[in-house]
Design an enzyme around this catalytic site. Structure first.
Site: not given
Length: 283
Positions: A144-145, A148, A202
């Site tokens: 997930h990070e 980003h 997100e």
């Protein structure tokens, strides 16, 4: 007064034209098909330089507190997971494989982790130990990070703040805007450097991260159990990692809907495990 009225739409047109010219998608679509156009008025090199400076500052603070990379077992865990995840970024952008990736662990109770622009990853021990995370769940957070960073969401937020301040600046030049308002504009730009991700960003990171962990041979269903644990730990209220994230229930529904798209990738990775590459330096 007539001149000002004419210049206002002209200024808006100039800003709109510049914005349209700077709309790009920073990544390839992959299996999950993320292709949203993004406003990018600042260069990657500008943002990466600021990110490295900020990240190094965080490392220095943690080092001074003797809290940097002291949990050797979990440090090696997250670096080993990164070695499997990072090669998969080539699916979305080939240049990211050669970023100067770095993975560090701060002894800190917060339920938090992040990946700064350019591949600078930081985990806090609290999120690992308090949630009793499995390797698959750590991979879900890290994927997930990383997403980003791949999508350059920080650069996008800064560009949006820059566009707003530029628009006010142009209009101010033709309306005699006060110096005090100009200072507010400068503040807005500074805030743009630290604004949290939007909910749309997100959600993008959730889905792209899901594909990254599946391609690396981690179970995509771990993203669901991760957010179930997070919801229980925070009572579905705002926390450092959850403050701007969609609510756990909605997030879980969205992840469950996307999992069938990436399960074939996971099954293929289980049959033929992708080679882990020692991308993350051990220091």
């Amino acid at each position: 007064m007539t001149t000002v009225r004419l210049l206002r739409p002209l200024a808006a047109a100039v800003i709109l034209a510049a914005g349209l010219a700077a709309c790009v998608s920073t990544t390839q679509q992959g299996a999950t098909g993320i292709k949203r156009q993004q406003l990018m008025l600042l260069s990657s090199s500008q943002v990466d330089a600021m990110a490295v400076e900020s990240y190094n500052g965080e490392l220095s603070k943690a080092r001074e507190k003797k809290a940097l990379n002291t949990d050797k077992a979990n440090l090696e865990r997250i670096r080993r997971i990164a070695d499997r995840l990072v090669p998969q970024v080539a699916t979305f952008r080939s240049d990211a494989v050669s970023w100067q990736w770095e993975v560090n662990l701060e002894t800190r109770d917060e339920l938090n982790a992040y990946c700064a622009p350019g591949g600078k990853i930081m985990f806090f021990t609290g999120i690992i130990t308090k949630l009793k995370l499995t390797d698959d769940e750590i991979a879900a957070i890290m994927g997930h990070e990383i997403a980003h960073a791949l999508r350059e969401h920080g650069r996008e937020r800064m560009s949006q703040a820059y566009a707003q301040s530029a628009g006010i600046g142009i209009i101010g030049a033709v309306t005699g805007m006060s110096q005090g308002t100009g200072e507010l504009v400068k503040t807005a730009v500074q805030v743009g450097l630290t604004l949290p991700h939007s909910r749309g960003q997100e959600s993008e990171a959730d889905i792209m991260g899901l594909e990254l962990l599946a391609r690396a041979g981690y179970n995509p269903n771990a993203a669901v159990t991760l957010w179930q644990k997070m919801g229980e730990a925070t009572g579905n209220t705002s926390g450092s990692f959850t403050s701007t994230h969609p609510g756990s229930a909605q997030r879980i529904r969205d992840l469950q809907a996307a999992i069938p798209k990436v399960m074939p990738l996971y099954e293929a990775a289980k049959r033929n495990p992708p080679a882990a590459r020692a991308i993350v330096p051990r220091t």
